[in-house]
Design an enzyme around this catalytic site. Sequence first.
Site, PDB file in Angstrom:
ATOM      1  N   GLY A  98       0.776  -1.196  -0.061  1.00 31.27           N
ATOM      2  CA  GLY A  98       0.056  -0.131   0.036  1.00 31.27           C
ATOM      3  C   GLY A  98       0.786   1.276   0.075  1.00 31.27           C
ATOM      4  O   GLY A  98       0.409   2.476   0.410  1.00 31.27           O
ATOM      5  N   HIS A 105       9.561   5.936   4.262  1.00 34.90           N
ATOM      6  CA  HIS A 105       8.709   6.596   5.483  1.00 34.90           C
ATOM      7  C   HIS A 105       8.397   5.714   6.521  1.00 34.90           C
ATOM      8  O   HIS A 105       7.916   4.571   6.181  1.00 34.90           O
ATOM      9  CB  HIS A 105       7.659   7.713   5.152  1.00 34.90           C
ATOM     10  CG  HIS A 105       6.786   7.229   4.286  1.00 34.90           C
ATOM     11  ND1 HIS A 105       6.915   6.985   2.868  1.00 34.90           N
ATOM     12  CD2 HIS A 105       5.587   6.728   4.471  1.00 34.90           C
ATOM     13  CE1 HIS A 105       5.582   6.380   2.296  1.00 34.90           C
ATOM     14  NE2 HIS A 105       4.660   6.328   3.341  1.00 34.90           N
TER      15      HIS A 105
HETATM   16  P1  DGP Z   1       1.982   5.354   2.304  1.00 37.12           P
HETATM   17  O1  DGP Z   1       0.934   4.586   1.812  1.00 37.12           O
HETATM   18  O2  DGP Z   1       2.795   4.572   3.075  1.00 37.12           O
HETATM   19  O3  DGP Z   1       2.859   5.778   1.029  1.00 37.12           O
HETATM   20  O4  DGP Z   1       1.535   6.554   2.825  1.00 37.12           O
HETATM   21  C1  DGP Z   1       1.803   7.863   2.588  1.00 37.12           C
HETATM   22  C2  DGP Z   1       1.058   8.826   3.647  1.00 37.12           C
HETATM   23  O5  DGP Z   1       1.558   9.926   3.280  1.00 37.12           O
HETATM   24  C3  DGP Z   1      -0.410   8.799   3.606  1.00 37.12           C
HETATM   25  O6  DGP Z   1      -0.788   8.312   4.978  1.00 37.12           O
HETATM   26  C4  DGP Z   1      -0.894  10.316   3.450  1.00 37.12           C
HETATM   27  C5  DGP Z   1       0.389  10.860   3.608  1.00 37.12           C
HETATM   28  N1  DGP Z   1       0.581  11.944   2.764  1.00 37.12           N
HETATM   29  C6  DGP Z   1       0.572  12.038   1.185  1.00 37.12           C
HETATM   30  N2  DGP Z   1       0.760  13.587   0.717  1.00 37.12           N
HETATM   31  C7  DGP Z   1       1.110  14.174   1.840  1.00 37.12           C
HETATM   32  C8  DGP Z   1       1.398  15.352   1.873  1.00 37.12           C
HETATM   33  O7  DGP Z   1       1.364  16.300   1.062  1.00 37.12           O
HETATM   34  N3  DGP Z   1       1.716  15.984   3.266  1.00 37.12           N
HETATM   35  C9  DGP Z   1       1.585  15.018   4.204  1.00 37.12           C
HETATM   36  N4  DGP Z   1       1.759  15.659   5.494  1.00 37.12           N
HETATM   37  N5  DGP Z   1       1.300  13.893   4.057  1.00 37.12           N
HETATM   38  C10 DGP Z   1       0.880  13.302   3.064  1.00 37.12           C
END
Ligand code: DGP
Length: 136
Positions: A98, A105
Amino acid sequence: MPAYDRNNIFARILRGELPCKKVYEDAFALAFHDIHPQAPVHVLVIPKGEYISQADFCAQAPAELLVGFWRAVAKVAHDIGLEAEGYRITANHGPNGGQLVMHFHVHIIGGRQMSHRMGNMARNGEPRGERGGEQQ
Ligand code: DGP
């Protein structure tokens, strides 16, 4: 492994081109609040370097960065007050994991009781599977 995309969202946050709600920063890592929190506390920690995934990070990062990054994850969890009641750390890897943002991260999630059924976690509260996801 595909090449690292320098224009992914987290790379742009690291360069200061996009805003974030910063929680912590040091020489190895940046931590900020997730834009779509899955729990009362949902913080992302990203390493300072161009790593796509956990596998990429572990294979390519210098030892100092590996240690510094994981210490930062622990420090953030402690400093935001999750240590006593507990929390979950997750790193999504690739399509089945996912992973949406292709900069490695770690999610630190806490502030509520979570189930043991990690494999069924849903995205954005959508039920997944017979009995629904983590949000239910
Ligand atoms: P993953 O599925 O592990 O790649 O989760 C990516 C996460 O990143 C998701 O929980 C939402 C977060 N996310 C996506 N775009 C942004 C953003 O522009 N800013 C922040 N703070 N979080 C973001």
